[in-house]
Motif scaffolding. Structure first.
Motif, PDB file in Angstrom:
ATOM      1  N   ILE A  73       1.152  11.169 -35.429  1.00 29.93           N
ATOM      2  CA  ILE A  73       0.165  10.368 -34.685  1.00 29.93           C
ATOM      3  C   ILE A  73      -1.006  11.210 -34.186  1.00 29.93           C
ATOM      4  O   ILE A  73      -2.031  10.656 -33.773  1.00 29.93           O
ATOM      5  CB  ILE A  73       0.817   9.620 -33.501  1.00 29.93           C
ATOM      6  CG1 ILE A  73       1.382  10.601 -32.480  1.00 29.93           C
ATOM      7  CG2 ILE A  73       1.888   8.662 -34.009  1.00 29.93           C
ATOM      8  CD1 ILE A  73       1.973   9.935 -31.250  1.00 29.93           C
ATOM      9  N   ASN A  74      -0.869  12.529 -34.223  1.00 30.58           N
ATOM     10  CA  ASN A  74      -1.948  13.411 -33.787  1.00 30.58           C
ATOM     11  C   ASN A  74      -2.685  13.927 -35.019  1.00 30.58           C
ATOM     12  O   ASN A  74      -2.141  14.698 -35.806  1.00 30.58           O
ATOM     13  CB  ASN A  74      -1.367  14.582 -32.982  1.00 30.58           C
ATOM     14  CG  ASN A  74      -2.435  15.484 -32.396  1.00 30.58           C
ATOM     15  OD1 ASN A  74      -3.361  15.890 -33.094  1.00 30.58           O
ATOM     16  ND2 ASN A  74      -2.302  15.809 -31.121  1.00 30.58           N
ATOM     17  N   GLU A  75      -3.913  13.488 -35.203  1.00 32.12           N
ATOM     18  CA  GLU A  75      -4.650  13.805 -36.427  1.00 32.12           C
ATOM     19  C   GLU A  75      -4.776  15.308 -36.652  1.00 32.12           C
ATOM     20  O   GLU A  75      -4.679  15.788 -37.789  1.00 32.12           O
ATOM     21  CB  GLU A  75      -6.042  13.170 -36.381  1.00 32.12           C
ATOM     22  CG  GLU A  75      -6.817  13.274 -37.681  1.00 32.12           C
ATOM     23  CD  GLU A  75      -6.185  12.473 -38.818  1.00 32.12           C
ATOM     24  OE1 GLU A  75      -6.467  12.772 -39.985  1.00 32.12           O
ATOM     25  OE2 GLU A  75      -5.386  11.551 -38.517  1.00 32.12           O
ATOM     26  N   ASP A  76      -4.979  16.072 -35.562  1.00 30.50           N
ATOM     27  CA  ASP A  76      -5.128  17.516 -35.711  1.00 30.50           C
ATOM     28  C   ASP A  76      -3.870  18.148 -36.296  1.00 30.50           C
ATOM     29  O   ASP A  76      -3.942  19.053 -37.130  1.00 30.50           O
ATOM     30  CB  ASP A  76      -5.447  18.161 -34.355  1.00 30.50           C
ATOM     31  CG  ASP A  76      -6.841  17.804 -33.859  1.00 30.50           C
ATOM     32  OD1 ASP A  76      -7.683  17.443 -34.698  1.00 30.50           O
ATOM     33  OD2 ASP A  76      -7.077  17.873 -32.641  1.00 30.50           O
ATOM     34  N   TYR A  77      -2.722  17.688 -35.852  1.00 23.61           N
ATOM     35  CA  TYR A  77      -1.467  18.229 -36.364  1.00 23.61           C
ATOM     36  C   TYR A  77      -1.106  17.627 -37.716  1.00 23.61           C
ATOM     37  O   TYR A  77      -0.551  18.304 -38.580  1.00 23.61           O
ATOM     38  CB  TYR A  77      -0.333  17.988 -35.367  1.00 23.61           C
ATOM     39  CG  TYR A  77      -0.401  18.887 -34.157  1.00 23.61           C
ATOM     40  CD1 TYR A  77      -0.219  20.266 -34.282  1.00 23.61           C
ATOM     41  CD2 TYR A  77      -0.650  18.377 -32.894  1.00 23.61           C
ATOM     42  CE1 TYR A  77      -0.294  21.101 -33.187  1.00 23.61           C
ATOM     43  CE2 TYR A  77      -0.726  19.211 -31.782  1.00 23.61           C
ATOM     44  CZ  TYR A  77      -0.538  20.566 -31.932  1.00 23.61           C
ATOM     45  OH  TYR A  77      -0.615  21.390 -30.847  1.00 23.61           O
ATOM     46  N   ARG A  78      -1.391  16.325 -37.903  1.00 26.79           N
ATOM     47  CA  ARG A  78      -1.045  15.661 -39.159  1.00 26.79           C
ATOM     48  C   ARG A  78      -1.632  16.396 -40.348  1.00 26.79           C
ATOM     49  O   ARG A  78      -0.958  16.644 -41.346  1.00 26.79           O
ATOM     50  CB  ARG A  78      -1.539  14.206 -39.141  1.00 26.79           C
ATOM     51  CG  ARG A  78      -1.076  13.382 -40.344  1.00 26.79           C
ATOM     52  CD  ARG A  78      -1.762  12.036 -40.397  1.00 26.79           C
ATOM     53  NE  ARG A  78      -3.149  12.152 -40.810  1.00 26.79           N
ATOM     54  CZ  ARG A  78      -3.553  12.326 -42.079  1.00 26.79           C
ATOM     55  NH1 ARG A  78      -2.669  12.401 -43.040  1.00 26.79           N
ATOM     56  NH2 ARG A  78      -4.819  12.431 -42.373  1.00 26.79           N
ATOM     57  N   VAL A  79      -2.906  16.757 -40.237  1.00 32.92           N
ATOM     58  CA  VAL A  79      -3.570  17.397 -41.377  1.00 32.92           C
ATOM     59  C   VAL A  79      -3.246  18.884 -41.474  1.00 32.92           C
ATOM     60  O   VAL A  79      -3.585  19.521 -42.473  1.00 32.92           O
ATOM     61  CB  VAL A  79      -5.102  17.185 -41.321  1.00 32.92           C
ATOM     62  CG1 VAL A  79      -5.435  15.707 -41.390  1.00 32.92           C
ATOM     63  CG2 VAL A  79      -5.712  17.832 -40.088  1.00 32.92           C
ATOM     64  N   THR A  80      -2.590  19.453 -40.455  1.00 32.84           N
ATOM     65  CA  THR A  80      -2.151  20.842 -40.563  1.00 32.84           C
ATOM     66  C   THR A  80      -1.240  21.024 -41.768  1.00 32.84           C
ATOM     67  O   THR A  80      -1.195  22.097 -42.379  1.00 32.84           O
ATOM     68  CB  THR A  80      -1.395  21.257 -39.284  1.00 32.84           C
ATOM     69  OG1 THR A  80      -2.283  21.167 -38.169  1.00 32.84           O
ATOM     70  CG2 THR A  80      -0.862  22.671 -39.384  1.00 32.84           C
ATOM     71  N   TYR A  81      -0.536  19.959 -42.135  1.00 33.82           N
ATOM     72  CA  TYR A  81       0.406  20.020 -43.251  1.00 33.82           C
ATOM     73  C   TYR A  81      -0.193  19.478 -44.543  1.00 33.82           C
ATOM     74  O   TYR A  81       0.534  19.172 -45.483  1.00 33.82           O
ATOM     75  CB  TYR A  81       1.688  19.283 -42.877  1.00 33.82           C
ATOM     76  CG  TYR A  81       2.460  20.005 -41.791  1.00 33.82           C
ATOM     77  CD1 TYR A  81       3.363  21.008 -42.113  1.00 33.82           C
ATOM     78  CD2 TYR A  81       2.245  19.722 -40.453  1.00 33.82           C
ATOM     79  CE1 TYR A  81       4.054  21.689 -41.131  1.00 33.82           C
ATOM     80  CE2 TYR A  81       2.928  20.394 -39.460  1.00 33.82           C
ATOM     81  CZ  TYR A  81       3.830  21.384 -39.797  1.00 33.82           C
ATOM     82  OH  TYR A  81       4.508  22.060 -38.808  1.00 33.82           O
ATOM     83  N   ALA A  82      -1.509  19.355 -44.601  1.00 28.06           N
ATOM     84  CA  ALA A  82      -2.175  18.943 -45.833  1.00 28.06           C
ATOM     85  C   ALA A  82      -2.151  20.090 -46.846  1.00 28.06           C
ATOM     86  O   ALA A  82      -2.102  21.271 -46.491  1.00 28.06           O
ATOM     87  CB  ALA A  82      -3.611  18.520 -45.541  1.00 28.06           C
ATOM     88  N   PHE A  83      -2.226  19.713 -48.111  1.00 26.56           N
ATOM     89  CA  PHE A  83      -2.095  20.670 -49.212  1.00 26.56           C
ATOM     90  C   PHE A  83      -3.140  21.780 -49.154  1.00 26.56           C
ATOM     91  O   PHE A  83      -2.824  22.946 -49.390  1.00 26.56           O
ATOM     92  CB  PHE A  83      -2.204  19.911 -50.535  1.00 26.56           C
ATOM     93  CG  PHE A  83      -2.246  20.781 -51.756  1.00 26.56           C
ATOM     94  CD1 PHE A  83      -1.131  21.504 -52.158  1.00 26.56           C
ATOM     95  CD2 PHE A  83      -3.392  20.877 -52.529  1.00 26.56           C
ATOM     96  CE1 PHE A  83      -1.161  22.304 -53.289  1.00 26.56           C
ATOM     97  CE2 PHE A  83      -3.426  21.668 -53.662  1.00 26.56           C
ATOM     98  CZ  PHE A  83      -2.307  22.384 -54.045  1.00 26.56           C
ATOM     99  N   ASP A  84      -4.389  21.426 -48.835  1.00 23.92           N
ATOM    100  CA  ASP A  84      -5.469  22.401 -48.972  1.00 23.92           C
ATOM    101  C   ASP A  84      -5.892  23.035 -47.649  1.00 23.92           C
ATOM    102  O   ASP A  84      -6.963  23.632 -47.564  1.00 23.92           O
ATOM    103  CB  ASP A  84      -6.681  21.755 -49.644  1.00 23.92           C
ATOM    104  CG  ASP A  84      -7.224  20.566 -48.862  1.00 23.92           C
ATOM    105  OD1 ASP A  84      -6.568  20.137 -47.888  1.00 23.92           O
ATOM    106  OD2 ASP A  84      -8.301  20.062 -49.218  1.00 23.92           O
ATOM    107  N   ILE A  85      -5.058  22.921 -46.607  1.00 23.25           N
ATOM    108  CA  ILE A  85      -5.397  23.483 -45.301  1.00 23.25           C
ATOM    109  C   ILE A  85      -4.367  24.538 -44.925  1.00 23.25           C
ATOM    110  O   ILE A  85      -3.171  24.345 -45.101  1.00 23.25           O
ATOM    111  CB  ILE A  85      -5.444  22.376 -44.223  1.00 23.25           C
ATOM    112  CG1 ILE A  85      -6.557  21.385 -44.558  1.00 23.25           C
ATOM    113  CG2 ILE A  85      -5.646  22.971 -42.836  1.00 23.25           C
ATOM    114  CD1 ILE A  85      -6.630  20.209 -43.607  1.00 23.25           C
ATOM    115  N   LYS A  86      -4.830  25.638 -44.408  1.00 22.51           N
ATOM    116  CA  LYS A  86      -3.931  26.703 -43.954  1.00 22.51           C
ATOM    117  C   LYS A  86      -3.101  26.189 -42.782  1.00 22.51           C
ATOM    118  O   LYS A  86      -3.640  25.645 -41.825  1.00 22.51           O
ATOM    119  CB  LYS A  86      -4.729  27.933 -43.539  1.00 22.51           C
ATOM    120  CG  LYS A  86      -3.873  29.134 -43.149  1.00 22.51           C
ATOM    121  CD  LYS A  86      -4.759  30.317 -42.825  1.00 22.51           C
ATOM    122  CE  LYS A  86      -3.949  31.503 -42.319  1.00 22.51           C
ATOM    123  NZ  LYS A  86      -3.071  32.062 -43.356  1.00 22.51           N
TER     124      LYS A  86
END
Length: 258
Positions: A73-86
């Motif tokens: 639910i927290n966008e900052d943390y959600r995208v931390t686990y995206a493929f192209d993000i450190k």
């Protein structure tokens, strides 16, 4: 349990928003399987019931799933686990790793960087950090543990700098791969096998020949939550099974975290 009710509402709202983003206004075209919306509310109700039933002593699998919901639910943390993000992680020096004061419940897996699949990292972080069971760290995944009886992880040191990694989905899915703190890998829902029945927060892995596979946490009602290309998403178990040659495997965490 008011906090859990609020969390459930936020998860449902977040899913509706993500669904609209992913389908560009067509809710029937969600890319990760069909009937998710019809299953999601019953699955969240099941989660609420379990949280109430085990409120006095929450199971690691419920703590792990709650932590993933908060990441989702927290966008900052959600995208931390995206493929192209450190990804967020912890890189230790050797003295920290070997110190008596080392706390494995505060250490996240550190070796999944940009363009690495984050599904394995998310599951490991959920149990080690979110459930507070810590990482059980060895020189290799089947080796003698260094610290803790938590989620299995391996470490490698280059000079005084040490990196940690968790089992890949293909390792999680191998029935002959003994991973400490886990039951053996099972075909989900095999008859007369209690350890093959998925429970909320259990680990589901989908192997791929010649690839890395996919790992997730079981949400209930044949839904899973995992790290996808764009970050943490909710999807159907059937979708991932179909994507991985009809194969799915279940592992249950059995460690004490001590």
């Amino acid at each position: 349990m008011m906090e859990i009710d609020a969390l459930i509402q936020q998860v449902l709202e977040k899913f509706a928003k993500r669904s609209q983003e992913l389908t560009q206004g067509d809710p029937d075209n969600y890319p990760f399987g069909t009937n998710i919306e019809q299953r999601l509310t019953p699955a969240m109700n099941q989660y609420r019931d379990l949280m109430q039933r085990h409120a006095a002593d929450l199971l690691p699998r419920l703590k792990a799933l709650t932590w993933v919901f908060r990441m989702y639910i927290n966008e900052d943390y959600r995208v931390t686990y995206a493929f192209d993000i450190k990804s967020l992680g912890t890189i230790l020096n050797k003295d920290e790793l070997e110190a008596d004061t080392f706390d494995p419940t505060k250490v996240r897996v550190s070796t999944y960087n940009a363009y690495d699949w984050k599904c394995n990292k998310l599951v490991a972080d959920a149990y080690a950090v979110g459930a507070g069971v810590g990482l059980s760290i060895a020189k290799n995944l089947g080796g003698t543990k260094i610290k803790g009886n938590g989620y299995p992880a391996a470490h490698e040191c280059h000079g005084n700098t040490c990196y940690l990694w968790a089992p890949q989905a293909n390792e999680l899915a191998k029935s002959d791969r003994n991973l400490r703190s886990f039951t053996n890998a099972r075909v989900p829902r095999a008859r007369s096998d209690a350890a093959a029945q998925p429970e909320v927060g259990d680990i589901m892995a989908f192997p791929t020949e010649g690839g890395l596979g996919h790992s997730s946490l079981y949400l209930g009602k044949k839904l899973i939550i995992s790290a996808k290309t764009d970050g943490i998403e909710i999807e159907t178990e059937e979708f991932e099974t179909e994507m991985h040659d009809g194969k799915a495997r279940l592992r249950k965490f059995t460690g004490s975290g001590k």
